[in-house]
Design a protein around this motif. Structure first.
Motif, PDB file in Angstrom:
ATOM      1  N   ASP A   1       0.835  -1.206   0.000  1.00 43.14           N
ATOM      2  CA  ASP A   1       0.000   0.000   0.000  1.00 43.14           C
ATOM      3  C   ASP A   1       0.869   1.254   0.000  1.00 43.14           C
ATOM      4  O   ASP A   1       0.649   2.190  -0.778  1.00 43.14           O
ATOM      5  CB  ASP A   1      -0.915  -0.028   1.222  1.00 43.14           C
ATOM      6  CG  ASP A   1      -1.975   1.070   1.185  1.00 43.14           C
ATOM      7  OD1 ASP A   1      -2.079   1.786   0.156  1.00 43.14           O
ATOM      8  OD2 ASP A   1      -2.693   1.215   2.194  1.00 43.14           O
TER       9      ASP A   1
ATOM     10  N   ARG B   1      -2.029   0.291  -4.271  1.00 41.71           N
ATOM     11  CA  ARG B   1      -2.996  -0.560  -4.946  1.00 41.71           C
ATOM     12  C   ARG B   1      -2.484  -1.993  -4.976  1.00 41.71           C
ATOM     13  O   ARG B   1      -1.288  -2.257  -4.796  1.00 41.71           O
ATOM     14  CB  ARG B   1      -3.255  -0.081  -6.375  1.00 41.71           C
ATOM     15  CG  ARG B   1      -2.051  -0.194  -7.290  1.00 41.71           C
ATOM     16  CD  ARG B   1      -2.328   0.387  -8.690  1.00 41.71           C
ATOM     17  NE  ARG B   1      -3.394  -0.335  -9.372  1.00 41.71           N
ATOM     18  CZ  ARG B   1      -4.449   0.256  -9.934  1.00 41.71           C
ATOM     19  NH1 ARG B   1      -4.586   1.561  -9.876  1.00 41.71           N
ATOM     20  NH2 ARG B   1      -5.365  -0.471 -10.552  1.00 41.71           N
TER      21      ARG B   1
ATOM     22  N   ARG C   1     -10.056  -1.739  -3.627  1.00 45.34           N
ATOM     23  CA  ARG C   1     -10.096  -0.287  -3.832  1.00 45.34           C
ATOM     24  C   ARG C   1     -10.321   0.073  -5.293  1.00 45.34           C
ATOM     25  O   ARG C   1     -10.836   1.142  -5.608  1.00 45.34           O
ATOM     26  CB  ARG C   1      -8.784   0.353  -3.374  1.00 45.34           C
ATOM     27  CG  ARG C   1      -8.633   0.467  -1.880  1.00 45.34           C
ATOM     28  CD  ARG C   1      -7.383   1.278  -1.583  1.00 45.34           C
ATOM     29  NE  ARG C   1      -6.941   1.105  -0.221  1.00 45.34           N
ATOM     30  CZ  ARG C   1      -5.772   1.544   0.234  1.00 45.34           C
ATOM     31  NH1 ARG C   1      -4.944   2.169  -0.606  1.00 45.34           N
ATOM     32  NH2 ARG C   1      -5.425   1.349   1.493  1.00 45.34           N
ATOM     33  N   ASN C   2      -9.889  -0.819  -6.193  1.00 48.75           N
ATOM     34  CA  ASN C   2     -10.023  -0.556  -7.627  1.00 48.75           C
ATOM     35  C   ASN C   2     -10.752  -1.706  -8.300  1.00 48.75           C
ATOM     36  O   ASN C   2     -10.510  -2.877  -7.985  1.00 48.75           O
ATOM     37  CB  ASN C   2      -8.643  -0.403  -8.265  1.00 48.75           C
ATOM     38  CG  ASN C   2      -7.846   0.738  -7.663  1.00 48.75           C
ATOM     39  OD1 ASN C   2      -8.121   1.904  -7.925  1.00 48.75           O
ATOM     40  ND2 ASN C   2      -6.859   0.403  -6.843  1.00 48.75           N
TER      41      ASN C   2
ATOM     42  N   TYR D   1     -17.669  -5.252  -5.953  1.00 51.46           N
ATOM     43  CA  TYR D   1     -16.528  -4.346  -6.075  1.00 51.46           C
ATOM     44  C   TYR D   1     -15.897  -4.412  -7.468  1.00 51.46           C
ATOM     45  O   TYR D   1     -14.855  -3.799  -7.718  1.00 51.46           O
ATOM     46  CB  TYR D   1     -15.471  -4.687  -5.018  1.00 51.46           C
ATOM     47  CG  TYR D   1     -15.995  -4.581  -3.614  1.00 51.46           C
ATOM     48  CD1 TYR D   1     -16.069  -3.339  -2.969  1.00 51.46           C
ATOM     49  CD2 TYR D   1     -16.457  -5.706  -2.936  1.00 51.46           C
ATOM     50  CE1 TYR D   1     -16.579  -3.235  -1.684  1.00 51.46           C
ATOM     51  CE2 TYR D   1     -16.968  -5.616  -1.650  1.00 51.46           C
ATOM     52  CZ  TYR D   1     -17.022  -4.378  -1.031  1.00 51.46           C
ATOM     53  OH  TYR D   1     -17.536  -4.279   0.245  1.00 51.46           O
TER      54      TYR D   1
END
Length: 311
Positions: A96, A101, A154-155, A201
């Protein structure tokens, strides 16, 4: 120029964690991700200063990282015991901090073969060894996903690959002994469960298996051959003719990771041989072995080997 870069390095800019990358399939998957341009964190317990309970000093995570870099990616070796939550959390915190990422998580942690008592019934098998098999083959995957997934989600487009031995169809059979059977069934279910939880997600989870893997130990310990003369191993077991290099499953993973439509496989059990048909890659010798189909249709039925139509 942009199109050429996309073709030659489809994973350029992608960040991968291959947990259990010291040797075998894990090492090859790390290298092939690097060949496709990814930055790969390679983890394991055997380093140039420390040898794990597997007892093989010849393969280290530093060497894996160097092979990743030599292939065209960027390899980063991080010594990690995936049974230690603090070590895994620190690993993910580092990824991180350095990249913000995580695009690809490969749970290939194992090392349990040394504890398996292959010919023992469940009640005869040493309990401590059996539970160690489950910790190495199941708990490690859980701990790693627990800390890595919050970064991965997160992506959109993140990929989780659980690695096991055997397809879901084949593993309906009993993969004796008891503890090995449980350890190799669990990643199949993990992939199915994570597929449900990751969908919202925009991420994907699959389970991937090599075929009969010509790992370092399979070559030098079990068959006492080299990659150059591996076919001599068929004198001991004729069905070794269907075996494949670790690079084959590495190429399968790289193809999956570069596929913009990989979500169509969400929750599925996949194999190197099956994905070779899907994506058109081959093993290093130009063949395309389909080991699990062969094992089902030939190995289980015949004392002689004929790989015609299977590689």
């Amino acid at each position: 120029m942009e199109n050429a870069q996309t073709t030659t390095a489809p994973l350029s800019g992608k960040i991968a964690l291959v947990a259990g990358a010291t040797r075998g399939a894990g090492r090859a998957m790390a290298v092939e991700l690097g060949r496709a341009g990814a930055t790969v964190y390679a983890t394991g317990r055997t380093t140039r200063e420390h040898v794990s309970e597997v007892g093989r000093s010849r393969e280290t995570i530093e060497e894996t990282a160097e092979l990743v870099t030599a292939a065209g990616g960027r390899g980063i070796a991080v010594p990690t015991d995936h049974l230690d939550p603090e070590q895994v959390e620190a690993l993910v915190d580092r990824i991180d901090a350095e990249h913000h990422r995580l695009d690809i998580l490969v749970n290939d942690i194992w090392g349990g073969d040394v504890h398996v008592e292959w010919d023992k019934k469940m009640w005869e098998h040493d309990l401590d060894k059996g539970l160690r098999v489950l910790r190495l083959g199941v708990e490690t995957h859980i701990v790693t996903s627990r800390f890595a997934l919050p970064l991965l989600i997160r992506n959109e487009g993140g990929l989780v690959v659980e690695v096991t031995d055997g397809t879901e169809e084949y593993n309906k059979r009993y993969r004796k002994p008891y503890y090995y059977d449980l350890a190799k069934a669990a990643p199949l279910r993990m992939a199915r469960a994570l597929a449900e939880e990751l969908t919202e997600y925009g991420c994907t989870a699959v389970c991937l298996t090599p075929g009969w893997l010509r790992s370092e130990a399979m070559l030098d310990t079990y068959f006492k051959v080299t990659e150059e003369n591996w076919q001599e191993g068929t004198r001991q077991n004729p069905h070794f003719a269907i075996s494949e290099t670790p690079t084959y499953v590495g190429r399968a993973l790289a193809a999956l990771a570069a596929d913009p439509e990989v979500a169509r496989f969400n929750g599925q059990s996949l194999s190197s041989g099956g994905l070779a048909k899907e994506y058109g890659f081959t093993d290093v010798d130009g063949s395309a072995p389909d080991a699990w189909r062969y094992i089902t249709e030939v190995d289980q039925e015949s004392p002689t080997a004929d790989v015609t139509g299977y590689r």
